[in-house]
Design an enzyme around this catalytic site. Structure first.
Site, short mmCIF file in Angstrom:
data_model
loop_
_atom_site.label_atom_id
_atom_site.label_comp_id
_atom_site.label_asym_id
_atom_site.label_seq_id
_atom_site.Cartn_x
_atom_site.Cartn_y
_atom_site.Cartn_z
N ASP A 256 0.87 -1.19 0.00
CA ASP A 256 0.00 0.00 0.00
C ASP A 256 0.90 1.23 0.00
OD1 ASP A 256 -2.41 1.52 0.34
OD2 ASP A 256 -3.23 -0.14 1.48
N ASP B 174 -3.12 4.50 -2.35
CA ASP B 174 -4.19 4.99 -1.49
C ASP B 174 -4.71 6.34 -1.98
OD1 ASP B 174 -5.73 4.79 1.05
OD2 ASP B 174 -4.54 6.55 1.60
N GLU C 60 -6.61 3.55 -5.92
CA GLU C 60 -7.88 3.71 -5.21
C GLU C 60 -8.51 5.00 -5.71
OE1 GLU C 60 -9.88 3.89 -0.76
OE2 GLU C 60 -7.84 4.64 -1.04
N HIS D 253 -11.03 -3.45 3.75
CA HIS D 253 -10.88 -3.05 5.16
C HIS D 253 -11.72 -1.83 5.50
CE1 HIS D 253 -8.20 -0.49 2.90
NE2 HIS D 253 -8.05 0.31 3.94
N ASP D 254 -12.30 -1.18 4.50
CA ASP D 254 -13.11 0.02 4.74
C ASP D 254 -14.61 -0.22 4.65
OD1 ASP D 254 -10.96 1.77 5.13
OD2 ASP D 254 -10.77 2.20 3.00
#
Length: 524
Positions: free
Chosen positions: A89, A191, A254, A316-317
């Site tokens: 990431d 990200d 993302e 994860h969000d």
């Protein structure tokens, strides 16, 4: 197939209740056996952990909680030895306020690194320079008493935004990418890439006239000037050019935008950008056949001719897929994810159907939830530790984990599902094996076809093979509609247990909550 690991919650190897790199290495045989191609790790860099690693204090290190650089190198070698790839990431929009760059930047107005971050004088009334709202609530501006200016933060105040208009900052961050690529990393998930640069002059964002109090504070405004700026595409293209110089590497961005703006992040044939702008629409879309069909058609139509699609169904969000649509439809979702055209990404634990996990108020750790309580936006419920078996603390650790386990961990864990040929885990394995053995699924053409009410159906074709996927999104029997002049040659998979479909007539109807993967042949 990309598998996302949230390292804090995957496997603890040193009895501190938090997962680590050595723990991931211990579970690599499981991942290789599952049938994935690549592992994506959420941030493992040194961090105060205000936002659990997305507040980076050193972009070229490993937090002691997870291990060290030697341990990372061992993990990377072990991943490669199993024929898998490892993605990191990369967090380019902001750093921690404890990063040495920001410590220097806030030291004085004339510090050489002052402009590595975004500082502005107060508005005439002494307040923030503009009306921008942090994604975590409250103003995007934090007052610094020492230097008498505000600095910008799209997320927490402890996550100041980097200034990508500063050439020295830009080169420093590209050097970060080189550091990891030189080490052998296979690519990056980038990200909040669409946040990376802001409009010149930092004008106020317009008011969102559709905002209601049950929405986040951020949504009071439309992020016209704080995200998705034209200049960001040049930065994305620079990342791609660097990655391409290293050969077989991948960049995943993302990017949460409507289709027309989302597709621009592929770039153009002569100026490519990220390989895969992440597509979250399976997470965001209503779970019914008609709206899924419209969404899939619109997404496919938006792609440039050279663009490869991708699909994400958990992260994860986001709330877990089994919590959103129930366990029976989670099996249908698995078939959808693994048979659509494009690269699928799955999130750890979704393959055993972890559902809603209740987090008591005293166990909440997510800063987004703590800052905006009552909206149901907490991310802790998707970050709970993995239940590996029915031993103490589910085999994740030998001590109390940092977040609670799913309440049904004694019955819902990897060891139990590994022994059950009817389990969701077994379904994932069989579907992933089919992707490897059938080019029609891996690289074939895609076509939506007519289907009965509540059924989503499409064909995948390659080199003379024609596959039909029919997904019943209802809890009632539905007609299986075959394309004209075809019949079923073989049932390759069903979301139902094998014992219920292995001997069925090949032209049978779809059972409630069933997905079917069929090989078709032409009638003679």
């Amino acid at each position: 197939m990309i598998y996302q690991i949230y390292p804090r919650s995957f496997q603890d190897s040193d009895a501190d209740g938090v997962g680590d790199l050595a723990g991931i290495e211990l579970r690599l045989d499981y991942l290789a056996g599952l049938g994935i191609d690549a592992i994506w790790l959420s941030p493992i860099y040194p961090s105060p952990m205000a936002d659990f690693g997305y507040d980076v204090a050193d972009f070229c290190g490993i937090d002691a909680m997870f291990g060290d650089l030697a341990g990372f190198d061992r993990l990377l070698a072990a991943v490669h030895n199993r024929g898998l790839r490892l993605l990191l990431d990369f967090v380019p929009n902001h750093s921690s306020d404890q990063h040495p760059w920001f410590v220097e930047s806030r030291g004085s107005r004339d510090n050489p690194k002052r402009d590595w971050y975004i500082w502005r004088d107060p508005a005439p009334d002494g307040g923030p320079p503009n009306n921008w709202i942090s994604d975590f609530g409250g103003s995007s501006w934090e007052w610094d008493e020492t230097t008498g200016q505000y600095y910008l933060h799209a997320f927490l105040a402890s996550q100041p935004d980097l200034n990508w208009r500063k050439p020295e900052l830009r080169e420093a961050m590209v050097t970060v990418l080189r550091f990891w690529l030189d080490r052998g990393v296979d690519g990056f998930r980038i990200d909040v890439l669409w946040h990376i640069i802001k409009a010149e002059g930092l004008p106020d964002n317009p008011i969102n006239t559709h905002w209601t109090p049950d929405c986040t504070q951020r949504d009071r405004l439309v992020q016209v000037y704080s995200t998705d700026q034209p200049e960001a595409h040049a930065i994305s293209a620079e990342f791609r050019a660097l990655a391409d110089r290293y050969g077989d590497r991948v960049l995943i961005g993302e990017i949460c935008l409507p289709n027309d703006r989302h597709a621009r992040w592929y770039g153009t044939p002569d100026r490519l950008q990220v390989h895969l702008p992440f597509n979250f629409q399976l997470i965001e879309n209503a779970w019914d056949a008609a709206s899924l069909r419209r969404m899939i058609a619109a997404y496919e139509a938006s792609l440039p001719a050279f663009g490869w699609p991708n699909w994400v169904i958990g992260s994860h969000d986001a709330p877990r897929i089994a919590a959103r649509i129930g366990e029976t439809q989670a099996r249908v979702a698995a078939m959808l994810l693994l048979t659509l055209r494009g690269t699928p990404t799955m999130y750890q634990g979704d393959e055993i159907g972890i559902g809603e996990v209740k987090i008591s108020p005293d166990r909440v750790r997510d800063p987004q939830d703590l800052r905006q309580p009552g909206l149901g936006i907490g991310r802790d419920r998707s970050r709970t530790p993995i239940p590996w078996n029915a031993s103490a603390y589910a085999g994740f650790s030998t001590v109390e984990p940092w977040l609670p386990l799913n309440e049904d961990w004694r019955e819902r864990n990897f060891e139990i599902q590994d022994r059950d040929s009817n389990s969701l885990l077994s379904l994932y394995r069989s579907l992933l094996a089919l992707r490897r053995s059938h080019d029609a699924l891996a690289i074939g053409d895609f076509k939506l076809v007519d289907a009965a009410e509540d059924v989503l159906a499409y064909q995948r074709r390659h080199a003379g093979e024609c596959l039909l996927i029919a997904l019943n999104l209802s809890d009632a029997m539905r007609t299986l509609m075959l394309p004209t002049d075809t019949c079923v040659e073989e049932v390759l998979a069903s979301t139902l247990p094998p014992s219920t479909w292995a001997l069925r007539p090949l032209d049978a109807a779809l059972a409630p909550n069933e997905g079917l993967l069929l090989r078709l042949k032409e009638k003679h």
